[in-house]
Enzyme design. Structure first.
Site, PDB file in Angstrom:
ATOM      1  N   GLU A   1      -2.477   5.180   3.129  1.00 53.30           N
ATOM      2  CA  GLU A   1      -1.608   3.407   2.912  1.00 53.30           C
ATOM      3  C   GLU A   1      -3.478   3.286   2.272  1.00 53.30           C
ATOM      4  O   GLU A   1      -3.303   2.409   1.251  1.00 53.30           O
ATOM      5  CB  GLU A   1      -1.500   2.823   3.768  1.00 53.30           C
TER       6      GLU A   1
ATOM      7  N   HIS B   1      12.499   4.473  13.220  1.00 53.34           N
ATOM      8  CA  HIS B   1      12.581   4.667  11.542  1.00 53.34           C
ATOM      9  C   HIS B   1      13.024   5.391  11.591  1.00 53.34           C
ATOM     10  O   HIS B   1      13.131   6.141  12.379  1.00 53.34           O
ATOM     11  CB  HIS B   1      10.972   4.515  11.516  1.00 53.34           C
TER      12      HIS B   1
ATOM     13  N   GLU C   1      -1.029  -9.003  -1.544  1.00 58.38           N
ATOM     14  CA  GLU C   1      -1.785  -8.503  -0.470  1.00 58.38           C
ATOM     15  C   GLU C   1      -2.750  -7.097  -0.872  1.00 58.38           C
ATOM     16  O   GLU C   1      -2.645  -6.134  -0.139  1.00 58.38           O
ATOM     17  CB  GLU C   1      -0.133  -7.359   0.275  1.00 58.38           C
TER      18      GLU C   1
ATOM     19  N   ARG D   1       2.732   7.866   9.382  1.00 58.12           N
ATOM     20  CA  ARG D   1       2.281   9.363   9.286  1.00 58.12           C
ATOM     21  C   ARG D   1       1.988   9.694  10.454  1.00 58.12           C
ATOM     22  O   ARG D   1       1.451  11.005  11.043  1.00 58.12           O
ATOM     23  CB  ARG D   1       2.124   9.595   7.573  1.00 58.12           C
TER      24      ARG D   1
ATOM     25  N   ASP E   1       0.791  -1.209  -0.262  1.00 61.12           N
ATOM     26  CA  ASP E   1      -0.205  -0.091  -0.317  1.00 61.12           C
ATOM     27  C   ASP E   1       1.170   1.612  -0.147  1.00 61.12           C
ATOM     28  O   ASP E   1       0.271   2.587   0.470  1.00 61.12           O
ATOM     29  CB  ASP E   1      -1.008   0.111   0.783  1.00 61.12           C
TER      30      ASP E   1
ATOM     31  N   HIS F   1       5.705   4.601  13.416  1.00 60.94           N
ATOM     32  CA  HIS F   1       6.427   5.232  12.967  1.00 60.94           C
ATOM     33  C   HIS F   1       5.217   6.249  11.647  1.00 60.94           C
ATOM     34  O   HIS F   1       5.484   6.875  11.039  1.00 60.94           O
ATOM     35  CB  HIS F   1       7.352   5.189  12.076  1.00 60.94           C
TER      36      HIS F   1
END
Ligand code: UD1
Ligand code: UDP
Length: 409
Positions: free
Chosen positions: A148, A258, A134, A227, A112, A225
């Protein structure tokens, strides 16, 4: 941006369908690795071309090296603190040139990310069929995970073939009107990758974990991590971790941070130089999964870790408001706790204090697959491309077997 591809290197072999794969970030590389391996085993029948967009640079290279994958083409798109729009443009533009030169019979994308959406869009513009690995995960909230959820939905619209990891993801695709003939349940390729790496010998020496005092301690493994968590939510998550360490004297926290500078800044500001909290850089996958194995409890907002923790039978608290991977929750192996410090501390403390509650979270069946997803995808590609070859070149005698629609896991 001008891309130069040495065309003579990529002369088409019309006896072998050409499958291109695009890989951008760390999780895509981990989850594509089993597909690349399975494709390489069938190199007599299928030609494989690996395209790295390198949306991530260092974190991607870590995985490629571990799985011994050398990309045929590397677009090297990553820029420091890249914006979503710039990144999308770079991926789409360079993938457009690449696909035009290579004209693969199918492009495989995984997951994604911006690489997935940008590559699928470029393939569509060049009339190249897309296989989406996926496929079918949904949160039904376009802001969670951001961006995503939208990348995944848009890729569904662009894809010809949908490799769904679970029955739930297949059902969600069917509800959106995707034709059942174009969906195959495969399991998640992350389980293949995990088993493959777990079988390899591991040594703690010379890893970033070497000097972390783990003996007689319970390890709380943290990754965060996303957003949508940047700002207050990530700060609150970090505060909750601090509170847990204060409350449990036998607890150590390991948080491989990350490389995204926004995440680095918050994690180090709130948690840096705190007793029994160890912030490391991103760990190579082999080291990371051994850390997961040694951990007592995992707190994460990662997609991949949500699938790996149940595979390793580790209780998991999901640091998100909702998840597009509810299967672990439904199996009783994970709980969604969001980013409120009180709730995170309450749920983690419950598991740290109560062995019965803890045991109840490691009993379920891993819902994400049996470790053979990569092979299923490649078997499907063989069947499909043979079928298409046979109909386009009726004079040739290419073996054909029927396309399977589902496998029991
Ligand atoms: C991306 C994906 C996200 C996925 C995550 C996996 C999108 C929109 N986001 O998020 O879905 O969960 O990867 O980790 O596709 N950086 C480096 N070196 C690296 C990697 C990142 O320096 O190896 C820094 C760079 O400054 C880069 C920034 O991190 O600009 C952001 O990278 P990007 O891929 O845009 O977003 P992620 O937050 O990593
Ligand atoms: N991972 C890793 N090293 C780390 C942290 C995570 O190799 O330091 C692996 C993890 O096992 C999982 C994948 O990276 O397979 C998840 O990547 P990430 O959380 O960056 O992305 P997401 O899955 O959320 O898209």
């Amino acid at each position: 941006m001008i891309l130069k591809i040495d065309k003579s290197q990529y002369k088409k072999d019309f006896n072998r369908p050409r499958i291109a794969l695009t890989i951008g970030t760390r999780p895509e590389a981990i989850k594509m690795a089993p597909v690349v391996r399975a494709l390489r085993r069938r190199s007599q029948e299928l030609e494989t071309i690996v395209i790295a967009t390198a949306q991530h640079r260092q974190m991607l290279d870590q995985v490629l090296e571990l799985f011994e994958i050398t990309p045929d083409i590397d677009l090297n798109v990553m820029q420091p603190q890249q914006t979503l729009s710039d990144l999308t443009c770079r991926v789409m533009s360079l993938m457009n040139d690449t696909l035009r030169e290579l004209s693969p019979d199918m492009l495989l994308v995984q997951g994604d990310t911006t690489t997935v959406f940008g590559s699928a869009m470029a393939a569509f513009y060049n009339r190249i069929p897309v296989g989406h690995i996926e496929a079918g995960l949904r949160s039904y909230d376009i802001h969670n995970p951001f961006p995503e959820e939208i990348n995944r939905r848009l890729t569904t619209v662009l894809a010809k073939m949908h490799f769904a990891p679970t029955a739930l993801s297949r059902d969600q695709l069917l509800q959106e009107g995707v034709c059942a003939d174009n969906i195959l349940i495969t399991g998640n390729t992350v389980v293949d990758a995990l088993h493959y790496q777990l079988d390899r010998p591991f040594r703690l020496e010379k890893t970033p974990l070497e000097h972390i005092p783990m003996t007689n301690r319970r390890i709380l493994l943290v990754t965060s991590h996303r957003r949508e968590s940047w700002g207050n939510d990530l700060q609150n998550i970090c505060l909750a971790i601090k509170l847990l360490v204060e409350r449990f004297s036998d607890l150590i926290v390991v948080y491989p941070v990350h490389m995204n500078p926004v995440v680095q800044k918050t994690a180090h500001e709130v948690l840096g130089n705190t007793e029994r909290i160890f912030l490391t850089g991103p760990l190579d996958y082999h080291t990371f999964i051994h850390l997961m194995k040694r951990s007592y409890l995992i707190l994460t907002d990662s997609g991949g870790v949500q699938e790996e923790a149940p595979t390793l039978r580790k209780p998991l608290l999901v640091l998100r408001k909702l998840t597009e991977r509810p299967e672990a929750m439904q199996a009783g192996m994970a709980k969604v706790v969001g980013a409120r410090p009180e709730l995170i501390v309450q749920e983690a403390a419950h598991l740290l204090n109560d062995p019965v509650a803890y045991a109840s979270m490691i009993r379920g069946e891993n819902p994400f697959g049996d470790g053979h997803a990569g092979e299923r995808i490649v078997q499907y590609l063989l069947n499909m491309t043979c079928q298409e070859h046979a109909s386009s070149q009726s004079t040739r005698n290419i073996p054909f077997s029927p396309v399977p629609h589902a496998y029991s896991l």
